[in-house]
Motif scaffolding. Structure first.
Motif, PDB file in Angstrom:
ATOM      1  N   LYS A   9       0.827  -1.222   0.000  1.00 52.23           N
ATOM      2  CA  LYS A   9       0.000   0.000   0.000  1.00 52.23           C
ATOM      3  C   LYS A   9       0.856   1.264   0.000  1.00 52.23           C
ATOM      4  O   LYS A   9       0.400   2.342  -0.358  1.00 52.23           O
ATOM      5  CB  LYS A   9      -0.878   0.035   1.250  1.00 52.23           C
ATOM      6  CG  LYS A   9      -2.074  -0.871   1.211  1.00 52.23           C
ATOM      7  CD  LYS A   9      -2.923  -0.553   2.434  1.00 52.23           C
ATOM      8  CE  LYS A   9      -4.081  -1.510   2.576  1.00 52.23           C
ATOM      9  NZ  LYS A   9      -4.751  -1.289   3.869  1.00 52.23           N
ATOM     10  N   CYS A  10       2.107   1.147   0.457  1.00 53.70           N
ATOM     11  CA  CYS A  10       2.975   2.315   0.622  1.00 53.70           C
ATOM     12  C   CYS A  10       3.263   2.970  -0.721  1.00 53.70           C
ATOM     13  O   CYS A  10       3.612   2.299  -1.682  1.00 53.70           O
ATOM     14  CB  CYS A  10       4.281   1.872   1.283  1.00 53.70           C
ATOM     15  SG  CYS A  10       5.508   3.169   1.405  1.00 53.70           S
ATOM     16  N   VAL A  11       3.094   4.290  -0.761  1.00 52.40           N
ATOM     17  CA  VAL A  11       3.369   5.028  -1.999  1.00 52.40           C
ATOM     18  C   VAL A  11       4.680   5.805  -1.905  1.00 52.40           C
ATOM     19  O   VAL A  11       4.981   6.639  -2.757  1.00 52.40           O
ATOM     20  CB  VAL A  11       2.208   5.982  -2.365  1.00 52.40           C
ATOM     21  CG1 VAL A  11       0.964   5.187  -2.701  1.00 52.40           C
ATOM     22  CG2 VAL A  11       1.920   6.973  -1.251  1.00 52.40           C
ATOM     23  N   GLY A  12       5.437   5.560  -0.837  1.00 49.52           N
ATOM     24  CA  GLY A  12       6.756   6.175  -0.712  1.00 49.52           C
ATOM     25  C   GLY A  12       6.734   7.669  -0.472  1.00 49.52           C
ATOM     26  O   GLY A  12       7.664   8.374  -0.840  1.00 49.52           O
ATOM     27  N   ALA A  13       5.661   8.135   0.154  1.00 47.17           N
ATOM     28  CA  ALA A  13       5.540   9.578   0.379  1.00 47.17           C
ATOM     29  C   ALA A  13       6.519  10.091   1.427  1.00 47.17           C
ATOM     30  O   ALA A  13       6.827  11.276   1.461  1.00 47.17           O
ATOM     31  CB  ALA A  13       4.115   9.919   0.800  1.00 47.17           C
ATOM     32  N   GLY A  14       6.979   9.222   2.292  1.00 49.28           N
ATOM     33  CA  GLY A  14       8.012   9.607   3.250  1.00 49.28           C
ATOM     34  C   GLY A  14       7.540  10.377   4.465  1.00 49.28           C
ATOM     35  O   GLY A  14       8.352  10.834   5.258  1.00 49.28           O
ATOM     36  N   GLN A  15       6.224  10.500   4.621  1.00 46.68           N
ATOM     37  CA  GLN A  15       5.717  11.245   5.789  1.00 46.68           C
ATOM     38  C   GLN A  15       6.116  10.566   7.089  1.00 46.68           C
ATOM     39  O   GLN A  15       6.375  11.225   8.089  1.00 46.68           O
ATOM     40  CB  GLN A  15       4.184  11.349   5.714  1.00 46.68           C
ATOM     41  CG  GLN A  15       3.667  12.153   4.553  1.00 46.68           C
ATOM     42  CD  GLN A  15       4.134  13.588   4.603  1.00 46.68           C
ATOM     43  OE1 GLN A  15       4.319  14.155   5.672  1.00 46.68           O
ATOM     44  NE2 GLN A  15       4.359  14.166   3.451  1.00 46.68           N
ATOM     45  N   CYS A  16       6.164   9.242   7.062  1.00 49.40           N
ATOM     46  CA  CYS A  16       6.516   8.502   8.288  1.00 49.40           C
ATOM     47  C   CYS A  16       7.962   8.804   8.684  1.00 49.40           C
ATOM     48  O   CYS A  16       8.259   9.002   9.859  1.00 49.40           O
ATOM     49  CB  CYS A  16       6.307   7.010   8.080  1.00 49.40           C
ATOM     50  SG  CYS A  16       7.140   6.343   6.626  1.00 49.40           S
ATOM     51  N   VAL A  17       8.836   8.857   7.698  1.00 54.92           N
ATOM     52  CA  VAL A  17      10.253   9.126   7.970  1.00 54.92           C
ATOM     53  C   VAL A  17      10.426  10.536   8.520  1.00 54.92           C
ATOM     54  O   VAL A  17      11.192  10.767   9.458  1.00 54.92           O
ATOM     55  CB  VAL A  17      11.096   8.953   6.688  1.00 54.92           C
ATOM     56  CG1 VAL A  17      12.570   9.155   6.982  1.00 54.92           C
ATOM     57  CG2 VAL A  17      10.867   7.578   6.086  1.00 54.92           C
ATOM     58  N   VAL A  54      -0.464  10.213   9.771  1.00 51.70           N
ATOM     59  CA  VAL A  54      -0.064  11.070   8.647  1.00 51.70           C
ATOM     60  C   VAL A  54       0.161  10.293   7.352  1.00 51.70           C
ATOM     61  O   VAL A  54       0.214  10.885   6.277  1.00 51.70           O
ATOM     62  CB  VAL A  54       1.206  11.911   8.935  1.00 51.70           C
ATOM     63  CG1 VAL A  54       0.963  12.863  10.096  1.00 51.70           C
ATOM     64  CG2 VAL A  54       2.422  11.060   9.166  1.00 51.70           C
ATOM     65  N   CYS A  55       0.274   8.983   7.433  1.00 51.82           N
ATOM     66  CA  CYS A  55       0.512   8.198   6.211  1.00 51.82           C
ATOM     67  C   CYS A  55      -0.668   8.361   5.253  1.00 51.82           C
ATOM     68  O   CYS A  55      -1.799   8.068   5.615  1.00 51.82           O
ATOM     69  CB  CYS A  55       0.703   6.732   6.577  1.00 51.82           C
ATOM     70  SG  CYS A  55       0.832   5.688   5.110  1.00 51.82           S
ATOM     71  N   PRO A  56      -0.430   8.825   4.042  1.00 46.79           N
ATOM     72  CA  PRO A  56      -1.531   9.106   3.113  1.00 46.79           C
ATOM     73  C   PRO A  56      -2.166   7.861   2.509  1.00 46.79           C
ATOM     74  O   PRO A  56      -3.251   7.939   1.943  1.00 46.79           O
ATOM     75  CB  PRO A  56      -0.866   9.953   2.022  1.00 46.79           C
ATOM     76  CG  PRO A  56       0.570   9.568   2.056  1.00 46.79           C
ATOM     77  CD  PRO A  56       0.880   9.206   3.483  1.00 46.79           C
TER      78      PRO A  56
HETATM   79  S1  SF4 Z   1       4.040   7.703   5.032  1.00 48.49           S
HETATM   80 FE1  SF4 Z   1       5.543   6.056   5.033  1.00 48.49          FE
HETATM   81  S2  SF4 Z   1       4.331   4.168   4.976  1.00 48.49           S
HETATM   82 FE2  SF4 Z   1       2.982   5.833   4.387  1.00 48.49          FE
HETATM   83  S3  SF4 Z   1       3.086   5.901   2.181  1.00 48.49           S
HETATM   84 FE3  SF4 Z   1       4.614   7.333   2.915  1.00 48.49          FE
HETATM   85  S4  SF4 Z   1       6.537   6.155   3.030  1.00 48.49           S
HETATM   86 FE4  SF4 Z   1       4.827   4.698   2.860  1.00 48.49          FE
END
Ligand code: SF4
Length: 64
Positions: A9-17, A54-56
């Motif tokens: 499901k992860c789209v690599g948005a990086g909000q978690c990081v 916050v994960c989209p």
């Molecule tokens: S916030 Fe993290 S887990 Fe969610 S989509 Fe982005 S990289 Fe993936």
């Protein structure tokens, strides 16, 4: 508590990081999430909850 990451499901948005680099990283290949510590304690528990929120793409969840 355990952090569960669904890389499908992860789209690599990086909000978690951005939320907590001690708990999350991103794969250099495709940007999907890598959980560095899936059993957070102390202050990191709240950060884990924040990252889930916050994960989209709802790729993160918590097993209580
Ligand atoms: S916030 Fe993290 S887990 Fe969610 S989509 Fe982005 S990289 Fe993936």
């Amino acid at each position: 508590m355990k952090i569960i990451a669904d890389t499908g499901k992860c789209v690599g948005a990086g909000q978690c990081v951005l939320t907590e680099p001690e708990l999350f990283d991103q794969s250099e290949d495709d940007g999907t999430v890598i959980v560095l510590n899936d059993k957070p304690e102390g202050e990191l528990v709240e950060k884990a909850r924040e990252a889930v929120n916050v994960c989209p793409s709802q790729a993160l969840s918590l097993q209580e």
